[in-house]
Motif scaffolding. Structure first.
Motif, PDB file in Angstrom:
ATOM      1  N   ALA A  59       0.676  -1.168  -0.040  1.00 39.64           N
ATOM      2  CA  ALA A  59      -0.140   0.024  -0.010  1.00 39.64           C
ATOM      3  C   ALA A  59       0.909   1.357  -0.118  1.00 39.64           C
ATOM      4  O   ALA A  59       0.334   2.326   0.105  1.00 39.64           O
ATOM      5  CB  ALA A  59      -0.965   0.064   1.229  1.00 39.64           C
ATOM      6  N   GLY A  60       2.267   1.130   0.129  1.00 40.75           N
ATOM      7  CA  GLY A  60       2.966   2.198   0.115  1.00 40.75           C
ATOM      8  C   GLY A  60       2.968   2.826   1.445  1.00 40.75           C
ATOM      9  O   GLY A  60       3.241   4.081   1.593  1.00 40.75           O
ATOM     10  N   ALA A  61       2.486   2.279   2.277  1.00 37.70           N
ATOM     11  CA  ALA A  61       2.407   2.884   3.987  1.00 37.70           C
ATOM     12  C   ALA A  61       3.538   2.610   4.993  1.00 37.70           C
ATOM     13  O   ALA A  61       3.518   2.996   5.976  1.00 37.70           O
ATOM     14  CB  ALA A  61       1.041   2.500   4.295  1.00 37.70           C
ATOM     15  N   LEU A  62       4.688   1.873   4.397  1.00 43.60           N
ATOM     16  CA  LEU A  62       5.670   1.776   5.359  1.00 43.60           C
ATOM     17  C   LEU A  62       6.482   2.949   5.057  1.00 43.60           C
ATOM     18  O   LEU A  62       7.612   3.180   4.320  1.00 43.60           O
ATOM     19  CB  LEU A  62       6.633   0.401   4.939  1.00 43.60           C
ATOM     20  N   ILE A  63       6.182   4.005   5.882  1.00 36.85           N
ATOM     21  CA  ILE A  63       7.013   5.200   5.743  1.00 36.85           C
ATOM     22  C   ILE A  63       8.457   5.248   6.478  1.00 36.85           C
ATOM     23  O   ILE A  63       9.177   5.762   6.034  1.00 36.85           O
ATOM     24  CB  ILE A  63       6.327   6.354   6.626  1.00 36.85           C
ATOM     25  N   VAL A 173      -7.525   7.657  17.483  1.00 35.39           N
ATOM     26  CA  VAL A 173      -6.468   7.325  16.341  1.00 35.39           C
ATOM     27  C   VAL A 173      -7.028   6.056  15.754  1.00 35.39           C
ATOM     28  O   VAL A 173      -7.404   5.268  16.345  1.00 35.39           O
ATOM     29  CB  VAL A 173      -5.234   6.822  17.043  1.00 35.39           C
ATOM     30  N   GLY A 174      -6.784   6.071  14.284  1.00 40.83           N
ATOM     31  CA  GLY A 174      -7.077   5.100  13.627  1.00 40.83           C
ATOM     32  C   GLY A 174      -5.683   4.583  12.840  1.00 40.83           C
ATOM     33  O   GLY A 174      -5.169   5.355  12.360  1.00 40.83           O
ATOM     34  N   PHE A 175      -5.491   3.190  12.869  1.00 38.33           N
ATOM     35  CA  PHE A 175      -4.244   2.718  12.095  1.00 38.33           C
ATOM     36  C   PHE A 175      -4.748   2.559  10.770  1.00 38.33           C
ATOM     37  O   PHE A 175      -5.687   2.546  10.420  1.00 38.33           O
ATOM     38  CB  PHE A 175      -4.046   1.423  12.789  1.00 38.33           C
ATOM     39  N   HIS A 176      -3.695   2.415   9.947  1.00 39.27           N
ATOM     40  CA  HIS A 176      -3.865   2.083   8.410  1.00 39.27           C
ATOM     41  C   HIS A 176      -4.823   0.986   8.253  1.00 39.27           C
ATOM     42  O   HIS A 176      -4.830   0.129   9.287  1.00 39.27           O
ATOM     43  CB  HIS A 176      -2.624   1.655   7.774  1.00 39.27           C
ATOM     44  N   ALA A 177      -5.602   1.023   7.139  1.00 41.52           N
ATOM     45  CA  ALA A 177      -6.525   0.038   6.954  1.00 41.52           C
ATOM     46  C   ALA A 177      -5.881  -1.506   6.862  1.00 41.52           C
ATOM     47  O   ALA A 177      -6.800  -2.435   7.220  1.00 41.52           O
ATOM     48  CB  ALA A 177      -7.158   0.104   5.853  1.00 41.52           C
TER      49      ALA A 177
END
Length: 181
Positions: A59-63, A173-177
């Motif tokens: 998802a490109g979410a590993l910042i 807070v909401g974590f990534h889907a």
């Protein structure tokens, strides 16, 4: 002919040989292996942690995605992904999963990964970092529970935050889907 497995680091080792760096494509299988091994004996692990990292990566979410190596053997991994606060984008991130090869836990590798990851977040001008984890462990890095910042609509002593820049945040807070799959 015997099947060769991943390289194993002999213990004891000198922490001065520890290297922390960004993950690369060649690390992906070892990250999955170390993550699965690290979470297997944990009562809170559900066996999906390695797949979670794959989903965040896709998802490109590993910042932030860092690996720890000793003598070029991958022995640990940590990741940070974006979070929402009150369902809005934020400059806050979630730390985890964090994993260290079981035979090397308790030797400072996880702490080195956390310190490096937090420094990366500071470099990105992140406002803060949250996580779900043991308060006794993560408190050493400055994480603390804050009832004004909740997870899933309620305060929880295992849900902790660390302010990196600016004032503390409030809200849910909401974590990534990827964490919901």
């Amino acid at each position: 002919m015997p099947v060769e497995g991943p390289p194993v680091l002999e213990t004891p080792f000198d922490l001065e040989r520890l290297q922390i760096r960004n993950e690369c494509a060649a690390d992906i299988d070892d990250i999955s292996r170390v993550t699965a091994e690290a979470f297997a004996p944990m009562p809170f692990g559900d066996g999906t942690e390695a797949q979670l990292i794959e989903t965040l990566r896709a998802a490109g979410a590993l910042i932030v995605s860092l690996v720890a190596t000793v003598d070029e053997v991958l022995v640990g991994h940590m990741s940070c992904s974006p979070v929402t606060i009150d369902r809005r984008p934020s400059s806050w991130f979630q730390l985890g999963p964090l994993s260290v090869a079981p035979h090397l836990q308790g030797r400072g590798i996880g702490g080195a990964l956390i310190a490096s990851g937090l420094n990366r977040l500071r470099g990105l001008r992140a406002s803060g970092c949250v996580l779900l984890g043991n308060p006794d462990y993560y408190g050493r890095f400055g994480f603390q529970s804050d009832p004004a910042l909740t997870y899933q609509g309620r305060a929880n002593r295992y849900f902790q935050r660390l302010v990196l820049n600016g004032p503390p945040e409030t809200g849910d807070v909401g974590f990534h889907a990827a964490f919901d799959t």
